[in-house]
Enzyme design. Structure first.
Site, PDB file in Angstrom:
ATOM      1  N   SER A 162      12.005   0.760  -2.285  1.00 38.67           N
ATOM      2  CA  SER A 162      11.894   2.051  -1.616  1.00 38.67           C
ATOM      3  C   SER A 162      12.628   2.044  -0.288  1.00 38.67           C
ATOM      4  CB  SER A 162      10.410   2.388  -1.367  1.00 38.67           C
ATOM      5  OG  SER A 162       9.660   2.274  -2.545  1.00 38.67           O
ATOM      6  N   GLU A 209      -1.360  -1.313   2.012  1.00 40.13           N
ATOM      7  CA  GLU A 209      -0.492  -0.431   1.232  1.00 40.13           C
ATOM      8  C   GLU A 209      -1.311   0.529   0.391  1.00 40.13           C
ATOM      9  OE1 GLU A 209       3.351  -0.940  -1.749  1.00 40.13           O
ATOM     10  OE2 GLU A 209       1.733  -2.396  -1.876  1.00 40.13           O
ATOM     11  N   ASN A 269      -2.034   0.587 -12.286  1.00 43.88           N
ATOM     12  CA  ASN A 269      -3.482   0.783 -12.325  1.00 43.88           C
ATOM     13  C   ASN A 269      -4.163  -0.202 -13.264  1.00 43.88           C
ATOM     14  OD1 ASN A 269      -3.176   2.816 -10.504  1.00 43.88           O
ATOM     15  ND2 ASN A 269      -4.047   4.432 -11.790  1.00 43.88           N
TER      16      ASN A 269
END
Length: 402
Positions: free
Chosen positions: A166, A249, A378
């Site tokens: 990112s 984070e 997840n």
């Protein structure tokens, strides 16, 4: 914990919201969320992000919760209030990777020399950071990464490739995990190293979204020389450092208030839009689904406050951050699906005159699933909750026969 705010906290929270509401008045029409400013290469979006960052730095808000000896101001709850305000109004200017993750990690894990060198530029909003973690063959199983840092004298020589990085195209510095012991056991052979992105041998190549937005990148490191002093923590113990950072984070409250604003926008739309001569707000099914979403978001906010309180007391466990990461990311998907049902197919269009609410939902609907993959999928987070939070056994390793 007591979720009631003191009178002083209420005033402080309102101050953050007042400033962000004023900054929203200057936001370019093309930007709907804070993330939009980081996903564009337009001069307008970049200038607005820099403008907001300077304003926050001037007020000391990029140093919220830091100890006084590092020029910190306020406490952890002030940082929470600030995150709520920027999330609600969609204001950029906070380097999530530098301010939100690296700085608090350095305060816990960094040497005094490292803190003195890297914290001031972060607090002044002078640098932007990227995260050199994922690789083509190491994402959720990050400990399997292959990028190597070989120690030669007072330098590390780094070779390898990182991907899905990112903001690397605008970052001044990057923090990353690198293999420093080829023969060491998994999780015990990695080191956490800070890399100047202007160092010779660092090459950044863009990974564009289908809609042309630019946020992710590939980063190639070819004989990149980094001073040994840029090591954080001990050599070959970078995994522990990365887990401290990952907790910060995954615990942001900004996303919670962004969802809160989205529900408000949907309610506004339903109060103003008629279908078949009847306001959508009078439809019992829509009212019920919006009320359910509002309740979920309030539960999410309570969880975010709880985690902030644990962080303030240094009592947060890894599964606490995993819990809010899973809950928030899945709620993002449910809310986007609800918006599609209410707004119709034109919600997926940005530039049409028929696009509801100026096309703000186009990006939300297309990218809502990213949060369930980024920062550790997840599925991985649920394993962490099961193993460390609930004490459930790990599955037995498969028996290989033949």
């Amino acid at each position: 914990m007591d979720f009631r705010l003191s009178e002083e906290q209420e005033k402080r929270r309102q101050q953050f919201f007042d400033v962000c509401r004023e900054l929203e008045q200057h936001k370019p029409a093309s930007l709907h969320s804070a993330m939009d400013a980081f996903e564009t290469d337009s001069e307008e979006g970049i200038a607005y992000e820099q403008f907001c960052r300077k304003e926050f730095a001037k007020r000391g808000w990029l140093r919220l919760g830091w100890p006084p000896e590092y020029d910190g101001v306020g406490r952890m709850m002030d940082k929470v209030f600030f995150g709520e305000a920027t999330g609600y109004y969609g204001i950029p200017g906070v380097d999530v990777l530098g301010v939100g993750m690296l700085a608090p990690m350095l305060l816990e894990e960094g040497s005094e020399e490292t803190k003195k060198k890297f914290l001031p530029p972060i607090g002044k909003g002078e640098v932007l950071w990227c995260e050199l973690w994922s690789e083509p063959n190491a994402g959720s199983d990050l400990a399997s990464l292959a990028a190597a840092a070989v120690k030669k004298g007072d330098e590390y020589v780094i070779n390898g490739q990182k991907t899905w990085t990112s903001f690397a195209h605008r970052a001044d510095w990057g923090f990353g995990l690198f293999r420093t012991d080829p023969q060491g056991k998994k999780h015990r052979n990695l080191s956490f190293i800070l890399v100047d992105m202007k160092t010779p041998g660092v090459t950044v190549k863009p990974l564009y979204y289908f809609d042309g937005k630019h946020f992710y990148n590939e980063v190639f490191l070819d004989d990149v020389r980094v001073p040994v002093e840029n090591l954080v923590g001990e050599e070959n113990k970078g995994w522990q450092v990365s887990q401290t950072l990952a907790a910060f984070e995954r615990s942001s409250v900004g996303a919670v208030m962004s969802l809160h604003r989205q529900v408000e926008d949907l309610v506004k739309y339903c109060n103003e839009t008629r279908v078949g001569g009847k306001l959508l707000a009078h439809d019992s099914v829509i009212r019920n689904r919006l009320a359910e979403a509002a309740c979920e978001i309030e539960a999410n906010r309570a969880l975010a406050y709880h985690i902030a309180d644990l962080q303030d007391r240094s009592e947060m466990a890894p599964f606490d951050a995993s819990a809010i990461k899973v809950y928030t990311s899945e709620l993002m998907e449910r809310l986007a699906a609800l918006a599609l049902d209410i707004l119709g197919t034109y919600s997926q269009v940005k530039t049409s005159r028929w696009a509801p609410q100026n096309g703000a939902w186009e990006s939300n609907c297309h990218t809502c699933f990213i949060a369930s993959i980024a920062m550790g999928t997840n599925e991985i987070q649920k394993n962490i909750i099961a193993w460390y939070g609930l004490g459930m056994p790990r599955p037995p390793k498969p028996v290989v026969t033949g």
